[in-house]
Design a protein around this motif. Structure first.
Motif, PDB file in Angstrom:
ATOM      1  N   ARG A 279       6.047   2.061  11.731  1.00  0.00           N
ATOM      2  CA  ARG A 279       6.998   2.518  10.727  1.00  0.00           C
ATOM      3  C   ARG A 279       6.380   3.662   9.938  1.00  0.00           C
ATOM      4  O   ARG A 279       5.318   3.500   9.329  1.00  0.00           O
ATOM      5  N   LEU A 280       7.062   4.787   9.968  1.00  0.00           N
ATOM      6  CA  LEU A 280       6.614   5.960   9.222  1.00  0.00           C
ATOM      7  C   LEU A 280       7.481   6.096   7.975  1.00  0.00           C
ATOM      8  O   LEU A 280       8.705   6.212   8.066  1.00  0.00           O
TER       9      LEU A 280
ATOM     10  N   ASP B  78       2.637   2.523   8.949  1.00  0.00           N
ATOM     11  CA  ASP B  78       2.345   1.094   9.012  1.00  0.00           C
ATOM     12  C   ASP B  78       2.559   0.593  10.439  1.00  0.00           C
ATOM     13  O   ASP B  78       3.358   1.164  11.199  1.00  0.00           O
ATOM     14  N   ALA B  79       1.857  -0.474  10.811  1.00  0.00           N
ATOM     15  CA  ALA B  79       1.977  -1.084  12.143  1.00  0.00           C
ATOM     16  C   ALA B  79       2.000  -2.594  11.980  1.00  0.00           C
ATOM     17  O   ALA B  79       1.164  -3.161  11.261  1.00  0.00           O
ATOM     18  N   THR B  80       2.942  -3.247  12.653  1.00  0.00           N
ATOM     19  CA  THR B  80       3.066  -4.702  12.568  1.00  0.00           C
ATOM     20  C   THR B  80       3.342  -5.270  13.955  1.00  0.00           C
ATOM     21  O   THR B  80       3.762  -4.560  14.871  1.00  0.00           O
ATOM     22  N   LEU B  81       3.117  -6.570  14.085  1.00  0.00           N
ATOM     23  CA  LEU B  81       3.414  -7.302  15.305  1.00  0.00           C
ATOM     24  C   LEU B  81       4.521  -8.311  15.023  1.00  0.00           C
ATOM     25  O   LEU B  81       4.549  -8.923  13.951  1.00  0.00           O
TER      26      LEU B  81
ATOM     27  N   LYS C  45      -3.229   8.137   9.715  1.00  0.00           N
ATOM     28  CA  LYS C  45      -3.529   7.055  10.647  1.00  0.00           C
ATOM     29  C   LYS C  45      -2.969   5.741  10.120  1.00  0.00           C
ATOM     30  O   LYS C  45      -2.961   5.497   8.913  1.00  0.00           O
ATOM     31  N   GLY C  46      -2.519   4.907  11.050  1.00  0.00           N
ATOM     32  CA  GLY C  46      -2.045   3.586  10.683  1.00  0.00           C
ATOM     33  C   GLY C  46      -3.178   2.580  10.724  1.00  0.00           C
ATOM     34  O   GLY C  46      -4.327   2.910  11.047  1.00  0.00           O
TER      35      GLY C  46
ATOM     36  N   ALA D  76       0.816  -1.220   0.000  1.00  0.00           N
ATOM     37  CA  ALA D  76       0.000   0.000   0.000  1.00  0.00           C
ATOM     38  C   ALA D  76       0.845   1.262   0.000  1.00  0.00           C
ATOM     39  O   ALA D  76       0.310   2.361  -0.151  1.00  0.00           O
ATOM     40  N   LEU D  77       2.162   1.146   0.177  1.00  0.00           N
ATOM     41  CA  LEU D  77       3.026   2.328   0.193  1.00  0.00           C
ATOM     42  C   LEU D  77       3.145   2.954  -1.184  1.00  0.00           C
ATOM     43  O   LEU D  77       3.428   4.161  -1.292  1.00  0.00           O
TER      44      LEU D  77
END
Length: 508
Positions: free
Chosen positions: A165-166, A146-149, A247-248, A137-138
């Motif tokens: 991650r920005l 983005d946000a990840t686990l 927003k992430g 999507a970038l």
């Protein structure tokens, strides 16, 4: 006045020498070389620092074996203090390690030769993660969050990491990041901020990462709501600056329950990879001994309860304190936690403690493992354990001054009396100099540099102007720590003091 003080000093010295005997030999602390890694968790393409601490300021020859997984770059040595309180003088030999592959990479034991003595450090391990893949999507986005686990389905009691991650393809004068409200989880922001650049879909992006260590105590499903970032001063159409809010994504997480445990060793909720060690210090005759259990490794060390200790018949064990817990990292807390127990017995004999056993759940394998510390024997001699019977004690007698002499003072009083005259002379005649606090490794100058760097980044993210003195202090400390040239105690201490002062002023 000085003549009177000198006369008094001579009298005191003569009197104390008549009473004081020669003191016994002083016990010198024995220290061994210690190797440490910082940080222990990096991406492929980054580096970490291996430090070998040598007691005192003596030179040493450190043999680093050929490492297939690392490129080793010597970075010189520094002098300073290390340990709680004022610390002990040490020399830190520094080696930059650059990984050549991802995975859990080992650093074997190093051979250290110093002062004609050869010793070896403990082996170490670091986690090297592959570089993250940019999200699809970038593509076409100027600013993307983005946000990840690190693990979408952790076990209850297992630590996992939430990473923001920005990505920016445009400039910004300030960045403000608002973390989400984590649902029913313990949250620990991990120190440091990772910055880098990538190329994706024909554009170059600046990448900024922030990480949070999470732990969910109860199983179930939850959703971490979106985080928000505000980029100020982004160039718009016509060259006008504007603020952009992004927003992430919301991130779902499933917390799995721990499997049923059917082993014999006690399970106290330990999750991770750990070892258990024991020690028993007998102490002085007639006093309580101290039994110590030490948990070491990684996982939920900071929350580990005292292990159950069942004393042998005839002995008692009383819990004293717990200390330590390790430093927060991507795999939980890494380090050790110690538990101390006071041990006593009323009768002479040998009292065997242990072997101490605990169960630990290893989330990597999904199984319980048992860790064990060897037995320790508490030996109580007859003279130290059986109290004297008052009915058998001889009657007290009074000895008059003309038929006897007073008992000689104890060795402690003799030592005090012997030291009084030189102390009085030094306070009277020797010139006094202002004392300067030295730099200390306790609290880590490297951790101080990262804390100041993080604070300056947050200050810039708020749109404020970073104090020039704080920026200069950080550059000065970085030069001392990372340039690889020999650094004196004075230069290190001044750089640490300036950085600590700058950080305190920013936090005020």
């Amino acid at each position: 006045m000085r003549l009177f003080a000198l006369f008094l000093t001579i009298l005191l010295w003569a009197g104390s020498l008549a009473l004081a005997g020669p003191p016994g030999p002083a016990a010198m602390p024995v220290s061994e070389p210690v190797a440490e890694l910082e940080p222990r968790d990096i991406y492929l393409g980054q580096s970490l620092m291996l430090r070998v601490y040598i007691p005192g300021e003596a030179t040493a020859v450190i043999t680093v074996p050929r490492l297939a997984d690392w490129t080793v770059v010597p970075r010189g040595r520094v002098h300073g203090l290390r340990g709680p309180g004022t610390g002990d003088p040490v020399t830190a030999y520094r080696f930059e390690l650059i990984p050549v592959r991802a995975g859990r990479l080992a650093i074997p034991a190093l051979t250290v030769e110093s002062g004609g003595r050869i010793s070896r450090t403990a082996p170490l391990e670091a986690l090297v993660r592959p570089r993250p893949t940019p999200p699809k999507a970038l593509a076409g986005q100027d600013i993307f969050l983005d946000a990840t686990l690190s693990k979408p389905d952790p076990y209850a009691g297992e630590f996992f990491v939430y990473t923001l991650r920005l990505y920016r393809a445009v400039t910004a004068s300030g960045i403000s990041l608002a973390a989400p409200r984590f649902p029913d989880m313990d949250v620990t922001p991990l120190p440091g901020q990772r910055d880098g650049e990538i190329e994706f879909a024909g554009r170059r992006y600046a990448v900024t990462e922030a990480e949070y260590l999470l732990l969910a105590a109860s199983p179930g499903q939850a959703t971490i709501p979106p985080a928000t970032v505000v980029c100020r001063g982004v160039p718009g159409k016509g060259g006008a600056a504007r603020d952009v809010t992004v927003k992430g994504p919301a991130v779902p997480v499933t917390v799995r329950p721990l499997p049923d445990y059917a082993g014999d060793a006690p399970f106290t909720g330990l999750v991770g990879r750990m070892t258990l060690a024991s020690r028993l210090d007998a102490g002085a005759p007639g006093r309580e001994a101290v039994y110590t259990l030490t948990l070491a490794g990684r996982g939920n060390l900071a929350d580990a309860p005292p292990p159950p200790v069942v004393p042998p018949p005839g002995a008692t064990a009383r819990f004293l304190e717990a200390a330590g817990g390790g430093d927060a990292g991507r795999s939980g807390y890494v380090g050790q936690r110690t538990f101390r127990y006071a041990v006593s017995a009323a009768k002479p004999g040998d009292y065997v403690f242990g072997p101490a056993r605990l169960a630990v759940f290893d989330p990597a394998s999904g199984r319980y493992t048992e860790i064990e510390a060897p037995v320790r024997t508490y030996r109580v001699p007859a003279a130290a354990s059986v109290p004297a019977d008052p009915s058998l004690a001889p009657p007290l007698r009074h000895v008059s001054g003309d038929k006897g002499r007073q008992a000689a003072p104890s060795w402690l009083w003799r030592l005090v009396l012997a030291l009084l005259p030189p102390l009085a002379y030094a306070l009277t005649f020797l010139p006094r100099r202002p004392r300067r606090a030295r730099a200390t490794f306790f609290g880590s100058p490297f951790a101080l540099a990262e804390a100041l760097r993080d604070r300056l980044a947050r200050e810039a993210g708020k749109g404020g102007e970073c104090p020039p003195a704080a920026v200069i202090a950080l550059r000065r400390l970085d030069a001392v720590l990372y340039d690889g040239r020999p650094v004196s105690d004075r230069e290190l201490g001044q750089a640490v003091d300036a950085a600590a002062k700058a950080l305190a002023e920013l936090e005020a």
